[in-house]
Scaffold this active site. Structure first.
Site, PDB file in Angstrom:
ATOM      1  N   LEU A 124       6.583   3.491   3.215  1.00 41.65           N
ATOM      2  CA  LEU A 124       5.565   2.326   3.528  1.00 41.65           C
ATOM      3  C   LEU A 124       4.968   1.932   2.434  1.00 41.65           C
ATOM      4  O   LEU A 124       4.362   2.810   1.531  1.00 41.65           O
ATOM      5  CB  LEU A 124       4.750   2.457   4.692  1.00 41.65           C
ATOM      6  N   ASP A 125       4.761   0.770   1.989  1.00 42.03           N
ATOM      7  CA  ASP A 125       4.085   0.100   0.852  1.00 42.03           C
ATOM      8  C   ASP A 125       2.605   0.353   1.057  1.00 42.03           C
ATOM      9  O   ASP A 125       2.182   0.446   2.187  1.00 42.03           O
ATOM     10  CB  ASP A 125       4.259  -1.430   0.742  1.00 42.03           C
ATOM     11  N   PRO A 126       1.920   0.522   0.168  1.00 40.05           N
ATOM     12  CA  PRO A 126       0.502   0.895   0.273  1.00 40.05           C
ATOM     13  C   PRO A 126      -0.232  -0.032   1.218  1.00 40.05           C
ATOM     14  O   PRO A 126      -1.180   0.474   1.931  1.00 40.05           O
ATOM     15  CB  PRO A 126      -0.217   0.704  -1.069  1.00 40.05           C
ATOM     16  N   MET A 127      -0.044  -1.179   1.210  1.00 34.90           N
ATOM     17  CA  MET A 127      -0.746  -2.295   2.280  1.00 34.90           C
ATOM     18  C   MET A 127      -0.168  -2.360   3.450  1.00 34.90           C
ATOM     19  O   MET A 127      -0.446  -3.125   4.307  1.00 34.90           O
ATOM     20  CB  MET A 127      -0.955  -3.559   1.513  1.00 34.90           C
ATOM     21  N   VAL A 128       0.828  -1.518   3.765  1.00 36.43           N
ATOM     22  CA  VAL A 128       1.526  -1.569   4.915  1.00 36.43           C
ATOM     23  C   VAL A 128       0.935  -0.272   5.761  1.00 36.43           C
ATOM     24  O   VAL A 128       0.877   0.669   5.421  1.00 36.43           O
ATOM     25  CB  VAL A 128       3.086  -1.460   5.051  1.00 36.43           C
TER      26      VAL A 128
END
Length: 283
Positions: free
Chosen positions: A38-42
């Site tokens: 998962l991307d950091p902001m997800v």
């Protein structure tokens, strides 16, 4: 004490998936891996594997995913028009990874099994997407805006399911830390799922004790050691399990299940990852 199993973590926004998995490993003093970056902001479901369960990674990476995404349209569009545009993205879609992605930006095909409009307020649109692993929801949101002719961008994303694992079954980093600081091993153990929980959706081959021991030593599974099995085809991933349901190994089928009889000679599957030691297989 080190732990083995699958831990479902509710990843917060901010840290990377690698950081979250590393923190869990540090807290529980176990080797770790994770599936489905998962991307950091997800935020949302991050499947963290501990100990020998790390060997499940190739299987868990293939799990279907479900997301809830919020996108912002760049112009006012009637809800009915948005609903119609969203429906067009069911099935096979062409995608190119976003520029911020760490992988090569090559054109790829992914399958979206289900997509629905959950809510819409002014230019904010909330959608739920059930899709093949590796689908880029950020790109999907951009493409929806292109179909509408107004442009759009994803502003929020949460993974709500990975395979059979739901966000309702996850634990926060704070819950894990609290259990560690209390020294509550029972609480920690209750958070862990056995490796068997991760193989619910692949065919099982139930084997005799002697065959379990042979497979744990790296031998190819023969039909004489098979008690029963689910249907499968040659080349498919299978799980070799004991009569008690313990996962012995993941393997690759060497023939179709319809082409052999349980208890008769002939190779059935070769192990690709063994999960028990020979001593454990005999228990």
């Amino acid at each position: 004490m080190s732990y083995t199993g699958v831990l479902l973590v509710d990843k917060p926004r901010g840290p990377s998936s690698h950081q979250v998995a590393a923190w869990v490993g540090e807290m529980l003093k176990s080797s770790v891996g994770h599936s489905g970056t998962l991307d950091p902001m997800v935020s949302g479901v991050l499947v963290v594997m501990l100990g020998k369960a790390v060997r499940l990674a190739p299987l868990l990476l293939l799990h279907e995913k479900e997301y809830v995404a919020c996108l912002r349209l760049h112009a006012d569009v009637p809800r009915e028009q948005v609903e119609e545009a969203v429906k067009q993205f069911t099935g096979r879609v062409y995608q190119r990874p976003p520029r911020r992605s760490a992988v090569k930006r090559a054109l790829r095909i992914r399958v979206i099994h289900r997509i629905e409009l959950l809510d819409m307020q002014d230019r904010l649109v909330l959608i739920r997407v059930r899709c093949e692993a590796g689908t880029y929801i950020r790109s999907l949101c951009v493409h929806i805006g292109r179909v509408l002719g107004c442009g759009s961008q994803m502003i929020e994303l949460r993974r709500t399911r990975s395979g059979g694992f739901s966000v309702e079954d996850t634990h926060t980093l704070h819950e894990i830390r609290d259990a560690v600081e209390r020294g509550d091993r029972d609480a920690i153990q209750s958070m862990l799922l056995p490796p068997e929980e991760a193989i619910m959706d692949i065919p099982k081959i139930v084997v005799r004790p002697g065959a379990a021991d042979a497979v744990s030593h790296g031998a190819i599974l023969a039909g004489v050691g098979v008690l029963r099995c689910d249907p499968f085809v040659r080349g498919q991933s299978v799980a070799v399990v004991s009569e008690e349901g313990i996962l012995i190994a993941l393997g690759e089928a060497l023939r179709d299940s319809a082409k052999f009889v349980c208890g008769e000679p002939g190779f059935v599957a070769r192990s690709t990852r063994v999960f028990v030691s020979p001593s454990d297989a005999n228990k």
